[in-house]
Design a protein around this motif. Structure first.
Motif, PDB file in Angstrom:
ATOM      1  N   ASP A 183      46.130  34.728  51.488  1.00  0.00           N
ATOM      2  CA  ASP A 183      44.776  34.661  50.935  1.00  0.00           C
ATOM      3  C   ASP A 183      44.642  35.443  49.631  1.00  0.00           C
ATOM      4  OD1 ASP A 183      43.537  33.241  53.177  1.00  0.00           O
ATOM      5  OD2 ASP A 183      43.896  35.096  54.296  1.00  0.00           O
ATOM      6  N   LEU A 184      45.438  36.498  49.472  1.00  0.00           N
ATOM      7  CA  LEU A 184      45.322  37.392  48.324  1.00  0.00           C
ATOM      8  C   LEU A 184      46.694  37.892  47.922  1.00  0.00           C
ATOM      9  CD1 LEU A 184      43.661  39.334  46.416  1.00  0.00           C
ATOM     10  CD2 LEU A 184      43.665  40.960  48.342  1.00  0.00           C
ATOM     11  N   SER A 199      47.316  39.201  53.105  1.00  0.00           N
ATOM     12  CA  SER A 199      47.583  39.588  51.726  1.00  0.00           C
ATOM     13  C   SER A 199      49.073  39.826  51.500  1.00  0.00           C
ATOM     14  CB  SER A 199      46.791  40.843  51.359  1.00  0.00           C
ATOM     15  OG  SER A 199      47.101  41.903  52.237  1.00  0.00           O
ATOM     16  N   GLY A 202      43.551  28.059  43.101  1.00  0.00           N
ATOM     17  CA  GLY A 202      42.329  28.751  43.505  1.00  0.00           C
ATOM     18  C   GLY A 202      42.536  29.997  44.326  1.00  0.00           C
ATOM     19  N   LEU A 238      44.923  39.807  42.319  1.00  0.00           N
ATOM     20  CA  LEU A 238      44.398  41.065  41.796  1.00  0.00           C
ATOM     21  C   LEU A 238      45.524  41.837  41.135  1.00  0.00           C
ATOM     22  CD1 LEU A 238      42.193  43.296  41.613  1.00  0.00           C
ATOM     23  CD2 LEU A 238      42.978  44.064  43.865  1.00  0.00           C
ATOM     24  N   ALA A 245      47.452  30.953  41.937  1.00  0.00           N
ATOM     25  CA  ALA A 245      46.222  31.148  41.160  1.00  0.00           C
ATOM     26  C   ALA A 245      45.645  29.811  40.700  1.00  0.00           C
ATOM     27  CB  ALA A 245      46.496  32.051  39.970  1.00  0.00           C
ATOM     28  N   ARG A 286      31.433  40.297  33.403  1.00  0.00           N
ATOM     29  CA  ARG A 286      31.072  39.318  34.417  1.00  0.00           C
ATOM     30  C   ARG A 286      32.348  38.809  35.085  1.00  0.00           C
ATOM     31  NH1 ARG A 286      28.287  34.657  31.800  1.00  0.00           N
ATOM     32  NH2 ARG A 286      30.382  33.930  31.389  1.00  0.00           N
ATOM     33  N   VAL A 287      32.371  38.878  36.391  1.00  0.00           N
ATOM     34  CA  VAL A 287      33.525  38.397  37.145  1.00  0.00           C
ATOM     35  C   VAL A 287      33.372  36.904  37.353  1.00  0.00           C
ATOM     36  CG1 VAL A 287      34.798  38.564  39.309  1.00  0.00           C
ATOM     37  CG2 VAL A 287      33.778  40.621  38.285  1.00  0.00           C
ATOM     38  N   GLU A 288      34.399  36.149  37.000  1.00  0.00           N
ATOM     39  CA  GLU A 288      34.377  34.694  37.175  1.00  0.00           C
ATOM     40  C   GLU A 288      35.558  34.270  38.008  1.00  0.00           C
ATOM     41  OE1 GLU A 288      34.061  32.531  33.588  1.00  0.00           O
ATOM     42  OE2 GLU A 288      32.311  33.630  32.893  1.00  0.00           O
ATOM     43  N   ARG A 289      35.378  33.199  38.686  1.00  0.00           N
ATOM     44  CA  ARG A 289      36.456  32.628  39.489  1.00  0.00           C
ATOM     45  C   ARG A 289      36.991  31.391  38.855  1.00  0.00           C
ATOM     46  NH1 ARG A 289      37.710  32.580  45.664  1.00  0.00           N
ATOM     47  NH2 ARG A 289      39.305  31.144  45.186  1.00  0.00           N
ATOM     48  N   LEU A 308      43.318  33.924  45.291  1.00  0.00           N
ATOM     49  CA  LEU A 308      42.863  35.189  44.725  1.00  0.00           C
ATOM     50  C   LEU A 308      44.049  36.052  44.321  1.00  0.00           C
ATOM     51  CD1 LEU A 308      40.109  36.038  47.360  1.00  0.00           C
ATOM     52  CD2 LEU A 308      39.795  35.024  45.091  1.00  0.00           C
TER      53      LEU A 308
END
Length: 122
Positions: A44-45, A3, A80, A84, A77, A119-122, A82
């Motif tokens: 990764d994040l 991260s 794809g 936050l 992003a 609703r969490v969407e990717r 992640l």
């Protein structure tokens, strides 16, 4: 999980976020300065923590959203990755156009307090 935490002038929760990520993943996150232009390979994040970037003198997150590191975050992003955003970090993501449609003015321009389905969407 590898991260990275983005640090802007005025942000004050980056150490809390770094500690949490280490507790969760067992690895120290990379701390990125807002003037950096690239993310480390294999990230990764990406996390943008809370605080008061640039003192929030203009619009919350508006100045930070135009920092050099944000071009790399946007590409990450779009590919794809992640991302936050917490508190002010969420506002930075909104100002960077990474969360289209959020923080729109409501129809009556009045404060509304009610439970809503999320609703969490990717």
């Amino acid at each position: 999980m590898k991260s990275a935490v983005v640090v802007f002038p005025g942000i004050n929760r980056e150490r809390d976020m770094a500690r949490t990520l280490k507790l969760v993943s067992g690895r120290d996150p990379v701390m990125l300065w807002h003037a950096d232009t690239a993310l480390p390979a294999g990230t990764d994040l990406v996390v943008i923590p809370g605080g008061f970037s640039y003192g929030d003198y203009l619009r919350c997150g508006a100045i930070a959203a135009r920092s050099p590191i944000m071009a790399a975050v946007k590409k990450f992003a779009a590919d794809g990755g992640l991302v936050l955003g917490v508190c002010n970090g969420f506002q930075i993501l909104c100002e960077a156009a990474l969360l289209p449609g959020v923080l729109m003015r409501n129809q009556n321009l009045r404060f509304i307090c009610r439970e809503v389905y999320l609703r969490v969407e990717r």
